[in-house]
Design an enzyme around this catalytic site. Structure first.
Site, mmCIF file in Angstrom:
data_model
loop_
_atom_site.group_PDB
_atom_site.id
_atom_site.type_symbol
_atom_site.label_atom_id
_atom_site.label_comp_id
_atom_site.label_asym_id
_atom_site.label_seq_id
_atom_site.Cartn_x
_atom_site.Cartn_y
_atom_site.Cartn_z
ATOM 1 C CE LYS A 279 -45.230 17.783 -38.166
ATOM 2 N NZ LYS A 279 -44.780 18.869 -39.049
ATOM 3 C CD GLU B 120 -39.032 19.754 -22.657
ATOM 4 O OE1 GLU B 120 -39.259 20.891 -22.176
ATOM 5 O OE2 GLU B 120 -38.447 18.864 -22.021
ATOM 6 C CB CYS C 216 -38.049 27.122 -25.407
ATOM 7 S SG CYS C 216 -36.689 25.935 -25.264
ATOM 8 C CD GLU D 69 -42.084 31.360 -26.486
ATOM 9 O OE1 GLU D 69 -43.064 30.903 -27.087
ATOM 10 O OE2 GLU D 69 -41.099 30.667 -26.168
HETATM 11 P P1 NAD Z 1 -45.565 24.827 -33.404
HETATM 12 O O1 NAD Z 1 -46.328 24.286 -32.226
HETATM 13 O O2 NAD Z 1 -46.266 25.705 -34.347
HETATM 14 O O3 NAD Z 1 -44.983 23.621 -34.262
HETATM 15 C C1 NAD Z 1 -44.134 22.636 -33.704
HETATM 16 C C2 NAD Z 1 -44.324 21.335 -34.470
HETATM 17 O O4 NAD Z 1 -45.631 20.829 -34.199
HETATM 18 C C3 NAD Z 1 -44.248 21.466 -35.983
HETATM 19 O O5 NAD Z 1 -43.656 20.286 -36.497
HETATM 20 C C4 NAD Z 1 -45.717 21.558 -36.397
HETATM 21 O O6 NAD Z 1 -45.955 21.157 -37.715
HETATM 22 C C5 NAD Z 1 -46.369 20.632 -35.402
HETATM 23 N N1 NAD Z 1 -47.754 20.931 -35.056
HETATM 24 C C6 NAD Z 1 -48.370 22.129 -35.037
HETATM 25 N N2 NAD Z 1 -49.636 22.000 -34.605
HETATM 26 C C7 NAD Z 1 -49.803 20.692 -34.310
HETATM 27 C C8 NAD Z 1 -50.885 19.916 -33.782
HETATM 28 N N3 NAD Z 1 -52.047 20.488 -33.481
HETATM 29 N N4 NAD Z 1 -50.714 18.598 -33.592
HETATM 30 C C9 NAD Z 1 -49.518 18.007 -33.863
HETATM 31 N N5 NAD Z 1 -48.459 18.677 -34.366
HETATM 32 C C10 NAD Z 1 -48.598 20.011 -34.583
HETATM 33 O O7 NAD Z 1 -44.272 25.522 -32.783
HETATM 34 P P2 NAD Z 1 -43.111 26.297 -33.592
HETATM 35 O O8 NAD Z 1 -43.615 27.645 -33.966
HETATM 36 O O9 NAD Z 1 -42.543 25.411 -34.625
HETATM 37 O O10 NAD Z 1 -41.995 26.432 -32.482
HETATM 38 C C11 NAD Z 1 -41.870 27.533 -31.659
HETATM 39 C C12 NAD Z 1 -42.362 27.199 -30.268
HETATM 40 O O11 NAD Z 1 -41.633 26.066 -29.767
HETATM 41 C C13 NAD Z 1 -42.112 28.295 -29.271
HETATM 42 O O12 NAD Z 1 -43.255 28.478 -28.456
HETATM 43 C C14 NAD Z 1 -40.958 27.758 -28.441
HETATM 44 O O13 NAD Z 1 -40.878 28.293 -27.144
HETATM 45 C C15 NAD Z 1 -41.229 26.308 -28.434
HETATM 46 N N6 NAD Z 1 -40.023 25.571 -28.130
HETATM 47 C C16 NAD Z 1 -39.939 24.928 -26.927
HETATM 48 C C17 NAD Z 1 -38.777 24.257 -26.571
HETATM 49 C C18 NAD Z 1 -38.651 23.537 -25.262
HETATM 50 O O14 NAD Z 1 -37.767 22.676 -25.144
HETATM 51 N N7 NAD Z 1 -39.450 23.841 -24.252
HETATM 52 C C19 NAD Z 1 -37.699 24.249 -27.455
HETATM 53 C C20 NAD Z 1 -37.832 24.934 -28.671
HETATM 54 C C21 NAD Z 1 -38.996 25.578 -28.995
#
Ligand code: NAD
Length: 466
Positions: free
Chosen positions: A165, A238, A272, A369
């Protein structure tokens, strides 16, 4: 409209949701909204595909290489989707398909370990690594297909099947990749469903997946961990980062600043594992701020399709609003604007590359962040103080230390509380090297043999000989 892929078939949604082009701020496409019944069907298809898929590792390797070729052949169409939904400049967007190909090739070649613990007259005792079953993969918007492939390639090699997803902000390239996977792989091996955060919650709470691999925010990760805990599913998380960079007193500014800046503002600062707080010793502070400011001011911000554009817009409206607020708040609190300072006038989510000096560590742009092109330059007097401040957050993804005395820089680097610590580089990530965060930046690792084993569970095989 692009379709979901469920059991190898193209599936539309009874309803759809908007996809916004961040370069204009306007709706540019629609994506299918997966219903609860469609999610059930995707998970059932993944479960049904499992026994055949796990039975022959050589067939899996061949299928992964065929997939790499098919994605490469569709590279232009996938890249166009990425440009539209993320606003990445064309060369940055174009790098994601080759990354997917590379990950598939590296994992297709990787051995699944089998360890011999005892081999003597009394017994043969081995540890084999078995697939987990159905894996739920949930991904963010900053590298939609690259980060998905960090999950898909090792999960496939290990013998699992997948329901993926993507983020609701960036479903397009992943939907297209799903269609290609549906053509190349046996039906049900990888299914792609699209929808909002609720769909992620439903996927995490569903009884079928035995593992959730999640990349996203700390809040999302905590929610996924709670859902997984209720069913004892395995998880890899992650999450966010607030990477500290420490310049040593002997740092070569002319060499270091362009590299740090180029990394910090890669993908408009939306990754990230990028430099997010820069600690500079007193003696170098003013010169360093000037060098960062000069570099930032020279970056060309513009629409992704312009050949000279070096930095595109922020990828989502909420992220644009957050970065704008964090910068404004820091400036109102007394931060000195050495470059940039706010959004670009006009349509789209463009933000000027910004260098802030004299920011207190308590400002949110330092403590949280920022995930955008706003870099705070922080002053320190004693190296112990810099290390303590670098370690003072709940984030612990990466860090780096820059200096000409490699031994001294390395000793400081190892004091940073983070999953990867670099010397004279940052965010150099490879498919063969494990990557993960400490503290709130994550649980477990992706990539390398360790990342592969995270898609397996150990099984001891003990054969008595006497
Ligand atoms: P997000 O957590 O809002 O969403 C990520 C994904 O999770 C989306 O597909 C979203 O629909 C889904 N999601 C959201 N809430 C959920 C829940 N409660 N249960 C299950 N799924 C859920 O994050 P974002 O804004 O899309 O991404 C940015 C964040 O991702 C930043 O904090 C960034 O640092 C992090 N990130 C981490 C890495 C890593 O490898 N450590 C890599 C890239 C991004």
């Amino acid at each position: 409209m692009l379709t979901m892929t469920i059991n190898g078939a193209a599936v539309g949604g009874a309803t759809t949701f908007d996809v916004v082009n961040p370069a204009t701020g306007r709706v540019a496409a629609q994506a299918p909204d997966c219903s609860p019944e469609q999610l059930d069907a995707a998970l059932a298809a993944a479960a049904a595909a499992g026994p055949a898929w796990r039975s022959d590792v050589d067939e899996r390797r061949k299928a992964m290489l065929r997939l790499a070729e098919a994605l490469t052949a569709a590279g232009d169409a996938i890249t166009a989707d990425l440009i539209l939904e993320t606003g990445k400049p064309a060369p940055v967007a174009a790098s994601e398909v080759p990354i997917c190909g590379m990950w598939l090739q590296v994992f297709a070649d990787m051995e699944i370990p089998r360890r011999v613990l005892q081999d003597d007259a009394s017994a043969l005792i081995e540890v084999a690594y078995r697939p987990l079953g159905v894996v739920a993969a949930i991904t963010p918007w900053n590298f939609p297909i690259g980060l998905a492939m960090w999950k898909i390639a090792p999960a496939l090699l290990a013998g699992n099947t997948i329901v993926l997803k993507p983020s609701p902000f960036t479903p397009l390239a992943t939907l297209r990749m799903g269609q290609i996977m549906g053509e190349v792989l046996p039906p049900g091996v990888v299914n792609v469903v699209t929808g909002g955060d609720d769909l992620g919650r439903a996927l995490s709470a569903h009884p079928t997946p035995r593992k959730i691999t999640f990349t996203g925010s700390v809040a999302g990760g905590k929610s996924v961990a709670a859902a997984a805990g209720a069913d004892l599913k395995r998880v890899t998380l992650e999450l966010g980062g607030n990477d500290a960079v420490i310049l040593m007193a002997d740092a070569d500014l002319a060499a270091a600043v362009p590299k740090i800046l180029g990394t910090a503002f890669f993908n408009t600062g939306q990754a990230c594992a990028l430099p997010k707080r820069i600690f500079v010793p007193d003696a170098l502070y003013d010169e360093a701020v000037d060098a960062f400011a000069a570099g930032a001011s020279a970056i060309e911000v513009g629409p992704p399709e312009n050949a000279t554009t070096q930095m595109g817009p922020l990828s989502t409206r909420p992220q644009f609003e957050r970065v704008t607020a964090l910068a404004a708040e820091a400036i109102a609190g007394g931060a000195r604007v050495a470059a940039g300072g706010g959004p670009v006038d006009g349509e789209g989510f463009f933000f000027r590359p910004t260098i802030l000096a004299d920011v207190p560590d308590t400002a949110r742009v330092v403590a949280e962040e920022q995930f955008g092109p706003v870099l705070p330059i922080l002053r320190y007097s004693a190296i112990d103080d810099a290390v303590e401040r670098a370690n003072s957050t709940m984030f612990g993804l990466c860090g780096s230390v820059w200096g000409t005395d490699i031994g001294a820089a390395g000793a400081v680097a190892e004091r940073l509380e983070c999953g990867t610590t670099f010397v004279n580089t940052h965010a150099a990530l490879l498919p063969t090297v494990p990557f993960g965060g400490s503290k709130w930046s994550g649980v477990g690792v992706e990539n390398g043999v360790d990342g592969l084993l995270a898609f397996t569970e150990p099984q001891v095989v003990h054969t008595a000989r006497a």
